[in-house]
Design an enzyme around this catalytic site. Sequence first.
Site, short mmCIF file in Angstrom:
data_model
loop_
_atom_site.label_atom_id
_atom_site.label_comp_id
_atom_site.label_asym_id
_atom_site.label_seq_id
_atom_site.Cartn_x
_atom_site.Cartn_y
_atom_site.Cartn_z
N HIS A 63 0.83 -1.21 0.00
CA HIS A 63 0.00 0.00 0.00
C HIS A 63 0.87 1.26 0.00
O HIS A 63 1.23 1.78 1.04
CB HIS A 63 -0.92 0.00 1.23
CG HIS A 63 -1.99 1.05 1.17
ND1 HIS A 63 -3.22 0.88 1.77
CD2 HIS A 63 -2.03 2.28 0.60
CE1 HIS A 63 -3.96 1.96 1.57
NE2 HIS A 63 -3.26 2.83 0.86
N ARG A 67 2.08 8.63 -6.65
CA ARG A 67 1.60 9.93 -7.18
C ARG A 67 1.78 10.13 -8.67
O ARG A 67 1.31 11.14 -9.20
CB ARG A 67 2.28 11.10 -6.44
CG ARG A 67 2.12 11.09 -4.93
CD ARG A 67 0.69 11.13 -4.51
NE ARG A 67 0.55 11.31 -3.06
CZ ARG A 67 -0.53 10.96 -2.36
NH1 ARG A 67 -1.57 10.41 -2.97
NH2 ARG A 67 -0.58 11.16 -1.07
N ASN A 97 -4.88 5.75 -7.33
CA ASN A 97 -5.60 7.03 -7.25
C ASN A 97 -4.70 8.18 -7.69
O ASN A 97 -4.46 9.14 -6.96
CB ASN A 97 -6.15 7.28 -5.84
CG ASN A 97 -5.08 7.34 -4.77
OD1 ASN A 97 -4.03 6.73 -4.90
ND2 ASN A 97 -5.33 8.10 -3.73
N ASP A 155 -8.86 2.92 -3.56
CA ASP A 155 -8.29 3.56 -2.37
C ASP A 155 -8.08 5.06 -2.57
O ASP A 155 -7.79 5.53 -3.66
CB ASP A 155 -6.96 2.93 -1.98
CG ASP A 155 -6.39 3.55 -0.71
OD1 ASP A 155 -7.01 3.40 0.35
OD2 ASP A 155 -5.33 4.20 -0.78
N ASN A 280 -5.83 9.75 6.95
CA ASN A 280 -7.12 9.07 6.88
C ASN A 280 -6.90 7.59 6.57
O ASN A 280 -6.32 7.29 5.55
CB ASN A 280 -8.00 9.70 5.80
CG ASN A 280 -9.44 9.21 5.88
OD1 ASN A 280 -9.83 8.58 6.86
ND2 ASN A 280 -10.21 9.48 4.85
N ASP A 307 0.87 2.73 3.73
CA ASP A 307 0.01 3.80 3.20
C ASP A 307 0.84 5.07 2.98
O ASP A 307 0.39 6.19 3.25
CB ASP A 307 -1.18 4.08 4.12
CG ASP A 307 -2.22 4.99 3.48
OD1 ASP A 307 -2.15 5.22 2.26
OD2 ASP A 307 -3.10 5.48 4.21
N HIS A 311 3.11 14.30 0.52
CA HIS A 311 2.53 15.60 0.18
C HIS A 311 3.60 16.66 0.36
O HIS A 311 4.50 16.51 1.19
CB HIS A 311 1.35 15.94 1.09
CG HIS A 311 0.15 15.07 0.88
ND1 HIS A 311 -0.59 15.09 -0.28
CD2 HIS A 311 -0.42 14.13 1.68
CE1 HIS A 311 -1.58 14.21 -0.18
NE2 HIS A 311 -1.49 13.61 1.00
#
Lengths: 427, 324
Positions: A63, A67, A97, A155, A280, A307, A311
């Site tokens: 996971h 990007r 995603n 996801d 999250n 996960d 950012h």
Amino acid sequence: MNRPLLLRGGRVVDPSQDLDGPADVLVRGGKIEAVGSDIAGPDDAEVLDASGQVVAPGLIDVHVHLREPGGEHKETIHTGSHAALAGGFTTVWAMPNTDPPIDDPAAVGYLRLAARAARGTQVMPIGAASIGQKGERMTEIGELVKAGAVAVSDDGAPVWDTGLMRRLLEYTQTFGIPVLQHAEDMALAGGVMNEGVVATALGLRGLPNAAESCIVARDIQLVELTGGHLHVCHVSARQSVEQLGMAKEKGLTVTSEVTPHHLILTDEMCRGYNTEAKVNPPLRTEDDVEAVTQALLDGVIDIIATDHAPHTYEEKEQEFDYAPFGINGLETAFGLCMRALVQPGRLSLSGLIDRMSCNPARIMGLDSGTLRPGAPADIVVLDPGEQWTVDPADFRSRSRNTPIAGWELIGRVNHTLVAGEIRFERN
Amino acid sequence: MNQARPEFELGKDLVGLEGLSGATITGILDTAEPFKEISERAIKKVPVLRGKTIVNLFFEPSTRTRISFEFAEKRLGADTVNISSSGSSVVKGETLVDTARNLEAMRIDMVVIRHSSSGAASFLADRIPSNVINAGDGQHEHPTQALLDMLTIRDRLGRIEGLKVCIVGDIVHSRVARSNIFGLQALGAEVAVCGPRSLIPRGIEELGVESFNHIEDAIEWADALNILRLQLERMSTGFIPSLREYNRVFGVTRARLARAPRDTVILHPGPINRGVEIDSAVADGPQSVILPQVTNGVAVRMAVLYLLAGGVPGGAEAAKQEIS
């Protein structure tokens, strides 16, 4: 790559073979050739002195968010796959995603090509479960798998429609792949941190435990109905653990993961409107940390996955409401899990390798995650006693977002080998 | 919980009442006392803040808080500029921190900020050297409102310590509620909340706050009721079925108040929805201190401005005499 490689004098920890002791490992042709004491390598063998180090199967993270395409300012396949190497990971699964999402075979193919060119860790693409990740129509899952997708997921968002989730759990059975679910009931969502006294004091909207556990409960029922393989992402709540425990008792094909941050951090980290702790599912309470930890020890939760959610500084340097969710995890995962689980004596080093390498390979059907002769020579060489301080400026990741900057961690990766090739060596 | 610290301690900013000592809050309230009188003068001005530049940075619509701050600033002789989000570069996508740094570059002394995001005031306070006063950040805190509420209660009942104060209504979305909880507790009052459970935040009991499901029980218990405005959108977003039913179940009516065992003090931060959370007979009745709250708002804000500008508690009387 062509020269044989002998890892000499290390402590081999391979829970897949119940090994934990001094041994040498001989690698040839990208595969493990032998594990044993005093192996006399061939004359032309390159020798890696592993004395004082642990030699273990490379870590596997099912996971991560790399990007690319569309979020290259946060991370690329190149930077992300090298961050993974530095964290000891030899395989990562990339979530779809992106912008656009990985929902067609050409996009899957692009990811594989870019990953090969990066010469970092092995990157395996996860295909979108629904077209555009909109939660409406199923993607052409057969085509995605043919192009190299190893699982499907929406996801970032949940598969919210109960009917679609049912069809996914049915349809994926032809291809033998799991559905990875971000469990979040959208009708209970809309918060920015864990619902509870800290959110109340800060005046921030809460995400209750039930937002996660309602969907976990629903999806387990759907597995009972359909028999598909459900993999629950980033379990954070005690109530989800209770549901997963029941599913395991029934012997259902339900697996799950927990992140390093949910094993040690709580919502107290959000005080002062610390956006680095905005993630999250959210960081929850001590009670939840204890529940997911115990579940990982008991095998109710199968594996650890990061996960990894990079950012930029600018994105996190905002009002709490506006900052994006996510923690940069690849390069701190092993050390943080050592600190959370092994250092306090709750889990052995072997047990940790099991949950970060062997179990991910086993539940996802990969041939790695072991040092058995014939297996791919995906290996990590690490010093489990080395103390180090988290300095985000040292990250290989393009982003630096972590709530544990300045933390003292224990256990550090020094070499990472992919298919027998030393791809990472700490200076 | 706040430790009882004997001394007055106010930092660079006022972003919230959480963590302030009782002595500090009392110091602010005491400082407001001498400033009350200035607003009663024919010439409502003292030059305590002469030469200071204050920016009122309002990212959310506000009438009474902005005007109250502006009066406070002007009556202390400061130069003020008002910026509202519609008329600024915020709409062009400038970040909060850049807006603030640009203002800072023009050499300002203080910023009064109202923002829709919880934490925006402390975000700003951590990033600029000017004094920052929180005029309401999201659902977090509205410290000057709670200070004026406490000053008004103290005026009416002579003390805060030992009193029972119940906050009524939409607690979940209320920054006024949070500031009152922290402030009143620091001064030794007992705080409760009352409203539909859908508008009471989870975990509030861990803040030492009791919850009432019935307004009748709250009225029976409390020395003072602080009745919050019920935002109309709470109905459309499904927190309550209708304003009509809200009034029937939770409205503070004359009939309900008549059964109180004491002369309950009635506060409301305004603006009032007459006939929803409070009936006109109560809002305009003898127990209501709603308009004194507004008057006190100016004095409390003068006190906060004065103290953050370097004034000391007890020095206000001298300061205003000195040059006036």
